[in-house]
Write a protein that holds these residues in place. Sequence first.
Motif, PDB file in Angstrom:
ATOM      1  N   ARG A  74     -43.448  22.702 -15.313  1.00 12.21           N
ATOM      2  CA  ARG A  74     -43.246  24.021 -16.018  1.00 12.21           C
ATOM      3  C   ARG A  74     -42.275  23.969 -17.162  1.00 12.21           C
ATOM      4  NH1 ARG A  74     -40.236  28.845 -15.802  1.00 12.21           N
ATOM      5  NH2 ARG A  74     -41.442  30.820 -15.919  1.00 12.21           N
ATOM      6  N   VAL A  75     -42.814  24.737 -18.477  1.00  4.94           N
ATOM      7  CA  VAL A  75     -41.889  24.670 -19.638  1.00  4.94           C
ATOM      8  C   VAL A  75     -41.705  26.134 -19.981  1.00  4.94           C
ATOM      9  CG1 VAL A  75     -41.362  23.984 -21.702  1.00  4.94           C
ATOM     10  CG2 VAL A  75     -42.217  22.271 -19.945  1.00  4.94           C
ATOM     11  N   GLU A  76     -40.732  26.468 -20.214  1.00  2.43           N
ATOM     12  CA  GLU A  76     -40.856  27.987 -20.788  1.00  2.43           C
ATOM     13  C   GLU A  76     -40.092  27.826 -22.366  1.00  2.43           C
ATOM     14  OE1 GLU A  76     -38.195  32.265 -20.815  1.00  2.43           O
ATOM     15  OE2 GLU A  76     -38.784  31.158 -18.867  1.00  2.43           O
ATOM     16  N   VAL A  77     -40.978  28.142 -23.335  1.00  2.00           N
ATOM     17  CA  VAL A  77     -40.590  28.167 -24.850  1.00  2.00           C
ATOM     18  C   VAL A  77     -39.939  29.457 -25.179  1.00  2.00           C
ATOM     19  CG1 VAL A  77     -41.458  27.634 -26.981  1.00  2.00           C
ATOM     20  CG2 VAL A  77     -42.411  26.477 -25.110  1.00  2.00           C
ATOM     21  N   THR A  78     -39.003  29.199 -25.874  1.00  2.00           N
ATOM     22  CA  THR A  78     -38.181  30.516 -26.398  1.00  2.00           C
ATOM     23  C   THR A  78     -38.332  30.537 -27.718  1.00  2.00           C
ATOM     24  OG1 THR A  78     -36.809  30.903 -24.522  1.00  2.00           O
ATOM     25  CG2 THR A  78     -36.249  32.454 -26.436  1.00  2.00           C
ATOM     26  N   TYR A  79     -38.641  31.465 -28.489  1.00  2.00           N
ATOM     27  CA  TYR A  79     -39.153  31.309 -30.026  1.00  2.00           C
ATOM     28  C   TYR A  79     -37.917  32.067 -30.649  1.00  2.00           C
ATOM     29  CZ  TYR A  79     -43.693  29.978 -29.119  1.00  2.00           C
ATOM     30  OH  TYR A  79     -44.792  29.173 -28.587  1.00  2.00           O
ATOM     31  N   ARG A  80     -37.721  31.706 -31.940  1.00  2.00           N
ATOM     32  CA  ARG A  80     -36.574  32.363 -32.659  1.00  2.00           C
ATOM     33  C   ARG A  80     -36.973  33.817 -32.968  1.00  2.00           C
ATOM     34  NH1 ARG A  80     -37.019  27.379 -35.518  1.00  2.00           N
ATOM     35  NH2 ARG A  80     -35.331  26.030 -34.939  1.00  2.00           N
ATOM     36  N   THR A  81     -35.724  34.764 -32.945  1.00  2.00           N
ATOM     37  CA  THR A  81     -35.921  36.201 -32.985  1.00  2.00           C
ATOM     38  C   THR A  81     -36.558  36.432 -34.347  1.00  2.00           C
ATOM     39  OG1 THR A  81     -33.697  36.404 -33.960  1.00  2.00           O
ATOM     40  CG2 THR A  81     -33.787  36.759 -31.527  1.00  2.00           C
ATOM     41  N   SER A  82     -36.388  35.509 -35.421  1.00  2.00           N
ATOM     42  CA  SER A  82     -37.117  35.615 -36.539  1.00  2.00           C
ATOM     43  C   SER A  82     -38.605  35.545 -36.662  1.00  2.00           C
ATOM     44  CB  SER A  82     -36.402  34.901 -37.833  1.00  2.00           C
ATOM     45  OG  SER A  82     -36.855  33.362 -37.498  1.00  2.00           O
ATOM     46  N   GLY A  83     -39.069  34.969 -35.392  1.00  2.00           N
ATOM     47  CA  GLY A  83     -40.516  34.513 -35.254  1.00  2.00           C
ATOM     48  C   GLY A  83     -40.962  33.162 -35.924  1.00  2.00           C
ATOM     49  N   GLN A  84     -39.945  32.553 -36.368  1.00  2.00           N
ATOM     50  CA  GLN A  84     -40.052  31.084 -37.138  1.00  2.00           C
ATOM     51  C   GLN A  84     -39.857  29.911 -36.641  1.00  2.00           C
ATOM     52  OE1 GLN A  84     -41.582  31.072 -40.510  1.00  2.00           O
ATOM     53  NE2 GLN A  84     -41.870  33.227 -40.016  1.00  2.00           N
ATOM     54  N   GLY A  85     -40.663  29.609 -35.694  1.00  2.00           N
ATOM     55  CA  GLY A  85     -40.457  28.417 -34.859  1.00  2.00           C
ATOM     56  C   GLY A  85     -39.880  28.369 -33.565  1.00  2.00           C
ATOM     57  N   ILE A  86     -39.638  27.508 -32.815  1.00  2.00           N
ATOM     58  CA  ILE A  86     -39.000  27.432 -31.556  1.00  2.00           C
ATOM     59  C   ILE A  86     -37.660  27.160 -31.532  1.00  2.00           C
ATOM     60  CG2 ILE A  86     -39.171  25.979 -29.232  1.00  2.00           C
ATOM     61  CD1 ILE A  86     -41.934  25.215 -30.197  1.00  2.00           C
ATOM     62  N   GLU A  87     -36.938  28.040 -30.755  1.00  2.00           N
ATOM     63  CA  GLU A  87     -35.594  27.815 -30.499  1.00  2.00           C
ATOM     64  C   GLU A  87     -35.003  26.982 -29.398  1.00  2.00           C
ATOM     65  OE1 GLU A  87     -31.939  30.717 -29.196  1.00  2.00           O
ATOM     66  OE2 GLU A  87     -33.484  31.535 -30.158  1.00  2.00           O
ATOM     67  N   ARG A  88     -35.731  27.190 -28.233  1.00  2.00           N
ATOM     68  CA  ARG A  88     -35.223  26.335 -27.105  1.00  2.00           C
ATOM     69  C   ARG A  88     -36.588  25.977 -26.069  1.00  2.00           C
ATOM     70  NH1 ARG A  88     -30.504  27.675 -26.019  1.00  2.00           N
ATOM     71  NH2 ARG A  88     -30.099  26.100 -24.731  1.00  2.00           N
ATOM     72  N   LEU A  89     -36.446  24.856 -25.323  1.00  2.00           N
ATOM     73  CA  LEU A  89     -37.526  24.655 -24.402  1.00  2.00           C
ATOM     74  C   LEU A  89     -36.678  24.674 -23.052  1.00  2.00           C
ATOM     75  CD1 LEU A  89     -39.482  21.722 -26.068  1.00  2.00           C
ATOM     76  CD2 LEU A  89     -40.068  24.287 -25.724  1.00  2.00           C
ATOM     77  N   GLN A  90     -37.306  25.035 -22.030  1.00  2.00           N
ATOM     78  CA  GLN A  90     -36.563  24.818 -20.433  1.00  2.00           C
ATOM     79  C   GLN A  90     -37.607  24.289 -19.494  1.00  2.00           C
ATOM     80  OE1 GLN A  90     -35.228  29.142 -20.221  1.00  2.00           O
ATOM     81  NE2 GLN A  90     -33.131  28.391 -20.698  1.00  2.00           N
ATOM     82  N   ALA A  91     -37.442  23.341 -19.248  1.00  2.00           N
ATOM     83  CA  ALA A  91     -38.404  22.358 -18.250  1.00  2.00           C
ATOM     84  C   ALA A  91     -38.026  22.365 -17.056  1.00  2.00           C
ATOM     85  CB  ALA A  91     -38.828  21.038 -18.931  1.00  2.00           C
ATOM     86  N   THR A  92     -38.737  22.464 -15.835  1.00  2.00           N
ATOM     87  CA  THR A  92     -38.334  22.415 -14.554  1.00  2.00           C
ATOM     88  C   THR A  92     -39.552  21.656 -13.833  1.00  2.00           C
ATOM     89  OG1 THR A  92     -39.331  24.625 -14.010  1.00  2.00           O
ATOM     90  CG2 THR A  92     -36.766  24.537 -14.377  1.00  2.00           C
TER      91      THR A  92
END
Length: 162
Positions: A74-92
Motif C-alpha cells: 500500500r502506498v499513499e501519495v500526498t500531492y502539494r497543496t498547489s496541485g503541482q506534483g507529489i509532496e510525499r509517499l508513505q509506503a506500508t
Amino acid sequence: MTFLRVFACASLLALSSPVFAQGTQVAFGAIQQDTSAPVEVSADELSVDQNTSAATFQGNVVIGQGQMRLSAARVEVTYRTSGQGIERLQATGGVTLVSGPDAAEAQRADYNIDNGVIVMTGDVLLTQGQSALTADRMTVNLNDGTARMQGRVKTILQTGNN
C-alpha cells in the motif's frame, strides 16, 4: 602476550567499530538519484480523495523514479497543496527499495520528494552485494547517495576465509 590474547583483543576492537554503534553512515545506491524525475506508479487499485489531495494505491504497488524502484502492499501519495506534483509517499506492507546494486526492506517507508529523503522503519534490512546490515531505522538521502542506520545496528563482517 600470546597469539590467542592478541587475536581476542583485535576481535574486541573490531566489534566496537562504528558498524555496531547505535547509528552508522553507509553508502546507498550506485548513482545519485534525480529527485526531480517523474514518478511512475502501478498498482491493482487506486482511490483518490480530492478533499485531502491524496491518492491511495493498493495491491502490488510498484513505484519508479529514475533508477530507483520501491514496491509495497500500500502506498499513499500526498500531492502539494498547489496541485503541482507529489509532496510525499508513505509506503506500508513489505516495503522494498532498490537503487543500483543496493536493496533495502522494511515495514514502512516515508519518502519526502522535495528534500529527497526516505525514512524506512521496522525491521530494516540493507543488502549491498554479499554484505547485510539490519537496524530499526534507516534514513536514505537520495541527493548524496548516503544512508544512516540507527537503532540496534547489526552486521556480520566477512573475513574472506570462507
